[in-house]
Design a protein around this motif. Structure first.
Motif, short mmCIF file in Angstrom:
data_model
loop_
_atom_site.label_atom_id
_atom_site.label_comp_id
_atom_site.label_asym_id
_atom_site.label_seq_id
_atom_site.Cartn_x
_atom_site.Cartn_y
_atom_site.Cartn_z
N ILE A 1 0.87 -1.68 -0.09
CA ILE A 1 -0.17 -0.15 0.07
C ILE A 1 0.69 1.02 -0.08
O ILE A 1 2.01 1.33 1.06
CB ILE A 1 -0.92 0.03 1.19
CG1 ILE A 1 -1.57 -1.07 0.89
CG2 ILE A 1 -1.69 1.48 1.47
CD1 ILE A 1 -2.89 -1.44 2.42
N ARG A 2 0.65 2.37 -1.12
CA ARG A 2 0.83 3.55 -1.00
C ARG A 2 1.09 4.68 -0.52
O ARG A 2 -0.18 4.99 -0.59
CB ARG A 2 1.48 4.23 -2.35
CG ARG A 2 2.97 2.93 -3.30
CD ARG A 2 2.95 4.33 -4.34
NE ARG A 2 1.78 4.29 -4.89
CZ ARG A 2 1.22 5.33 -5.72
NH1 ARG A 2 1.82 6.59 -5.33
NH2 ARG A 2 0.16 5.33 -6.33
N PHE A 3 1.89 4.90 0.60
CA PHE A 3 0.97 5.50 1.71
C PHE A 3 1.64 7.37 1.21
O PHE A 3 2.43 7.50 1.32
CB PHE A 3 1.57 5.60 3.31
CG PHE A 3 0.38 4.38 3.55
CD1 PHE A 3 -0.34 4.13 4.40
CD2 PHE A 3 0.82 3.18 3.55
CE1 PHE A 3 -1.30 3.46 5.45
CE2 PHE A 3 0.70 2.59 4.44
CZ PHE A 3 -1.14 2.02 4.57
N LEU A 4 0.58 8.26 1.96
CA LEU A 4 1.09 10.04 2.00
C LEU A 4 2.27 10.04 2.99
O LEU A 4 2.12 9.20 3.84
CB LEU A 4 -0.05 10.90 2.56
CG LEU A 4 -0.25 11.49 0.92
CD1 LEU A 4 -1.65 12.44 1.86
CD2 LEU A 4 -0.11 11.90 -0.32
N ASP A 5 3.04 10.78 2.71
CA ASP A 5 3.83 10.97 4.63
C ASP A 5 3.27 12.31 5.66
O ASP A 5 1.73 12.33 4.40
CB ASP A 5 4.90 12.05 3.67
CG ASP A 5 4.16 13.34 3.13
OD1 ASP A 5 3.09 13.66 3.48
OD2 ASP A 5 5.66 14.01 2.39
N LEU B 1 -15.15 1.88 -6.82
CA LEU B 1 -14.51 3.00 -6.25
C LEU B 1 -13.28 1.97 -6.35
O LEU B 1 -12.05 3.24 -6.35
CB LEU B 1 -14.55 2.78 -4.93
CG LEU B 1 -16.23 3.63 -4.80
CD1 LEU B 1 -16.25 4.58 -3.50
CD2 LEU B 1 -15.78 5.22 -5.11
N ASN B 2 -12.86 1.10 -5.26
CA ASN B 2 -11.67 0.39 -5.61
C ASN B 2 -10.38 0.83 -6.35
O ASN B 2 -9.37 0.52 -6.79
CB ASN B 2 -11.84 -0.97 -4.68
CG ASN B 2 -10.57 -1.57 -3.91
OD1 ASN B 2 -9.90 -0.72 -3.70
ND2 ASN B 2 -10.31 -2.53 -4.29
N ALA C 1 -4.31 5.77 -5.98
CA ALA C 1 -4.13 6.78 -7.27
C ALA C 1 -3.43 8.29 -5.63
O ALA C 1 -3.59 7.48 -4.41
CB ALA C 1 -5.37 8.03 -7.08
N PRO C 2 -2.95 9.47 -6.21
CA PRO C 2 -2.07 9.88 -5.16
C PRO C 2 -3.38 10.48 -4.01
O PRO C 2 -4.22 11.25 -4.74
CB PRO C 2 -1.87 11.91 -5.87
CG PRO C 2 -1.14 10.56 -7.23
CD PRO C 2 -2.56 9.36 -7.36
N ASN C 3 -2.98 10.35 -2.56
CA ASN C 3 -3.76 10.63 -1.81
C ASN C 3 -5.11 10.22 -1.46
O ASN C 3 -5.58 11.01 -0.87
CB ASN C 3 -4.28 12.04 -1.45
CG ASN C 3 -3.53 12.77 -1.52
OD1 ASN C 3 -2.07 12.75 -1.42
ND2 ASN C 3 -2.95 14.12 -1.80
#
Ligand SMILES: Nc1ncnc2c1ncn2[C@@H]1O[C@H](COP(=O)(O)OP(=O)(O)OP(=O)(O)O)[C@@H](O)[C@H]1O
Ligand SMILES: [Mg+2]
Length: 321
Positions: free
Chosen positions: A46-50, A151-152, A158-160
């Motif tokens: 999973i890519r997370f925001l900072d 939605l998934n 996608a960013p954020n």
């Protein structure tokens, strides 16, 4: 991972490591049906925001997410009956159905409704417009429908993307004392948004022998969420469907108390057939039967969350708000 053919229901146990893509086309070797299959999302990918971005958005209060990747542990029942119990304590409560199964929406007796999908993609002008004022005083519902499954595909990664729900709740949050979010039994767009938005994660856990495994999994995910998108998150385990006649139930209950000391609600929700009966009639259990055992235990849970005195005389600190 288990893949089930939607045509003949044959189950296949695939080695997850051999599946590279998040979704793929499979052919059932029994009935030859072609179907789309999905690999469960691995927590690591999973890519997370900072964290800096998260802090600037950390201004919502009293938001509870009811979550556990394990299915059928009473997430939806908890959301509905805890929500009604808080509403009966005079709190203004918004229930958010963030599960494509729409069980919460159906449990309140609604069928055709808009959902978060329409809020993001047209069909509803705003989240506020989609709110339903239920027939129960102080209780509102933000419903779900089957379009939520899209939605998934559309937004995951996608960013954020983890902040979409939090942003959409901003304009209406002041109208409610509590926002209680029901989540699906999986890690994806809906769950990650709910966990990023909430302050308290209620983890319902059935008193069965695999429950500790399910709790470990969600705690691992909450650890990542805490570090990446939502630093102010508190997990609490709620024991559900406890059978006081069953020795196994009692053994698991004391094992969970040992393993997760300090992280478990005092209130325990017992097995109560009235929950199922109420669900069939599309109503919360306390409305169906005001003396239902589980219903009264949900009232007790609401009091515990609000820091009101417990049956044993202890007065807990409010967990939120
Ligand atoms: N205390 C209880 N006693 C008896 N049955 C219960 C109790 N709580 C929930 N149930 C029943 O267990 C089933 C699963 O409950 P529920 O739908 O709330 O679980 P869930 O975790 O939301 O499931 P899913 O993972 O599919 O979303 C339902 O049929 C519900 O009526
Ligand atoms: Mg559910």
């Amino acid at each position: 991972m288990i893949v089930v053919c939607p045509s003949c229901q044959t189950q296949y146990d695939l080695d997850e490591r051999l599946v590279q893509e998040p979704s793929f086309i499979a052919r059932c070797s029994k009935c030859q049906h072609l179907f789309s299959a999905y690999r469960p999302v691995r927590v690591e990918e999973i890519r997370f925001l900072d964290l800096a971005a998260a802090k600037s958005r950390d201004d919502l209060a009293n938001i509870l997410a009811i979550s556990n990747q394990k299915g059928g542990v009473a997430k939806t029942s908890t959301c509905l009956n805890l929500g009604l119990s808080l509403a009966r304590q005079g709190k203004r409560v918004l229930l958010v159905d963030f599960d494509v199964q729409a069980n919460l929406t159906i449990s309140l007796g609604y069928k055709e409704s808009v959902s978060f999908y329409e809020v993001l993609n047209g069909g509803a002008n705003s989240l506020e417009e989609a709110l339903i004022q239920t027939k129960y005083p102080n209780l509102w519902l933000f419903p779900s429908n089957k379009n939520m499954v899209l939605l998934n595909k559309k937004y995951f990664g996608a960013p954020n993307f983890e902040f979409v729900l939090k942003d959409r709740l901003l304009p209406i949050k002041a109208r409610f004392d509590f926002i209680v979010i029901d989540t699906p039994p999986s890690i994806e767009f809906l769950t990650l948004n709910a966990l990023t938005t909430a302050h308290l994660i209620v983890i319902p856990s059935q008193c069965d022998y695999l429950s500790a495994h399910g709790i470990d999994q969600i705690l691992k995910l909450i650890g990542l969420i805490k570090a990446k998108t939502n630093p102010s998150i508190t997990p609490r385990v709620l024991m559900t469907m406890f059978d006081k006649e069953s020795t196994a139930s009692k053994m698991i209950c004391s094992k969970l108390n040992r393993l997760y000391a300090g992280m478990i609600f005092e209130t325990i929700i017992e097995m109560d057939p009235r929950i199922r009966e109420a669900q069939i009639l599309g109503m919360p259990v306390l409305e169906y039967n005001s003396q239902s055992k589980a219903g009264l235990q949900y009232v007790q849970l609401a009091k515990e969350i609000l820091g009101q005195p417990q049956p044993n005389g202890s007065a807990a600190q409010p967990i939120v708000g």
